[in-house]
Design a protein around this motif. Sequence first.
Motif, PDB file in Angstrom:
ATOM      1  N   VAL A 250       0.714  -1.060   0.097  1.00  0.00           N
ATOM      2  CA  VAL A 250       0.311   0.864  -0.332  1.00  0.00           C
ATOM      3  C   VAL A 250       0.805   1.443   0.189  1.00  0.00           C
ATOM      4  N   CYS A 251       0.619   2.443  -0.776  1.00  0.00           N
ATOM      5  CA  CYS A 251       1.387   3.109  -0.739  1.00  0.00           C
ATOM      6  C   CYS A 251       0.472   4.350  -0.939  1.00  0.00           C
ATOM      7  N   ASP A 252       0.992   5.705  -0.473  1.00  0.00           N
ATOM      8  CA  ASP A 252       0.074   6.994  -0.436  1.00  0.00           C
ATOM      9  C   ASP A 252       0.347   7.117  -1.882  1.00  0.00           C
ATOM     10  N   VAL A 253      -0.680   8.520  -2.310  1.00  0.00           N
ATOM     11  CA  VAL A 253      -0.421   8.984  -3.571  1.00  0.00           C
ATOM     12  C   VAL A 253      -0.298  10.481  -3.227  1.00  0.00           C
ATOM     13  N   PHE A 257      -5.571   9.813  -1.454  1.00  0.00           N
ATOM     14  CA  PHE A 257      -5.756   8.456  -1.794  1.00  0.00           C
ATOM     15  C   PHE A 257      -4.878   7.555  -1.347  1.00  0.00           C
ATOM     16  N   LEU A 258      -4.925   5.971  -1.975  1.00  0.00           N
ATOM     17  CA  LEU A 258      -3.815   5.552  -1.903  1.00  0.00           C
ATOM     18  C   LEU A 258      -3.700   3.871  -2.783  1.00  0.00           C
ATOM     19  N   LEU A 259      -2.787   4.027  -2.998  1.00  0.00           N
ATOM     20  CA  LEU A 259      -2.643   2.417  -4.177  1.00  0.00           C
ATOM     21  C   LEU A 259      -2.329   2.081  -3.721  1.00  0.00           C
ATOM     22  N   ALA A 260      -2.805   0.045  -3.661  1.00  0.00           N
ATOM     23  CA  ALA A 260      -2.793  -1.307  -3.202  1.00  0.00           C
ATOM     24  C   ALA A 260      -2.584  -1.887  -4.429  1.00  0.00           C
ATOM     25  N   VAL A 261      -2.030  -2.945  -4.018  1.00  0.00           N
ATOM     26  CA  VAL A 261      -1.509  -3.846  -4.775  1.00  0.00           C
ATOM     27  C   VAL A 261      -1.492  -4.907  -4.094  1.00  0.00           C
TER      28      VAL A 261
END
Length: 288
Positions: A250-253, A257-261
């Motif tokens: 999980v990365c903070d944009v 917003f968050l980007l989860a992979v």
Amino acid sequence: MMTYLEIKKTAVMTEKHVLIVDDDKSVLRMLEFGLKRLGSNYRIHTASDMSSAVEQIEKQWFDLVITDYMMPGMTGVDLATVVRKISPDTQVVLMTAYGTSKLRNTTHRLRFDGYLNKPFTMDQIREMVRQTANKSAESTEAEAESGSTFEEIIAGPQALAVRDKPLDKMSIQDHLQKLYINAGTRSVLLIDAKGNLVKAVGQINNAKVSRICAQIAANYFSSANLANLLDNKKKFKASFYEGDDYNLYVCDVNERFLLAVVFDVKLRPGGVWFYTKQTATALAPLLS
């Protein structure tokens, strides 16, 4: 704009492009100088980190990538994972001072095209370059006869359309699709600070996705308290969860917003991390 296959066919007919990746700049200079003696048909390029290497690989075709195994923040295996996604027919040779027999056992899935055990002589590396560059040419010619590229077979025309689209023309969905393809993930989720799903790509369980997004957001933003307790000036920018079958990154944009992979445990986290950070940076202005 030429297609990926056209770029490779042109490269095969003209010059051999070799990329050397090592964080030791003295090694880069030595290898660059030594390999230029192969002749004017060989173009030698260098990169001292993964970011620079990937940027070059995305812009042009390389017959061969020679990478050091151990570098700060990444390994040659991480880079090879990325190369296989961007340019599956590029030959990859691993340089190492740790012995090749053990590495062969741990890296067999990536099918390295050669290993160079340090210390090696310039004659040894020149011969390695000659052999592997020729293998790359044979692979490209066979692909031209078949009429299909790796990405056309695996990901279909949508993958090619996203890859060839100019960066300033890409939508949020395009960026997510590109991350999904390049990193080889199971799914990519864009989530807002309240835990709502904004967009998704990949294999998604519709019955569970709302709860998954809510849980990811709750866990991520609660980590801000932990950052304060550890005397960090800013909150954590990313979280990693390791599982038995799938991992979650999980990365903070942009703090909203968050980007989860979600990706298979067989994948090296380094490549997934690189592409996720790259995508988060590209998404930030689109979500401002």
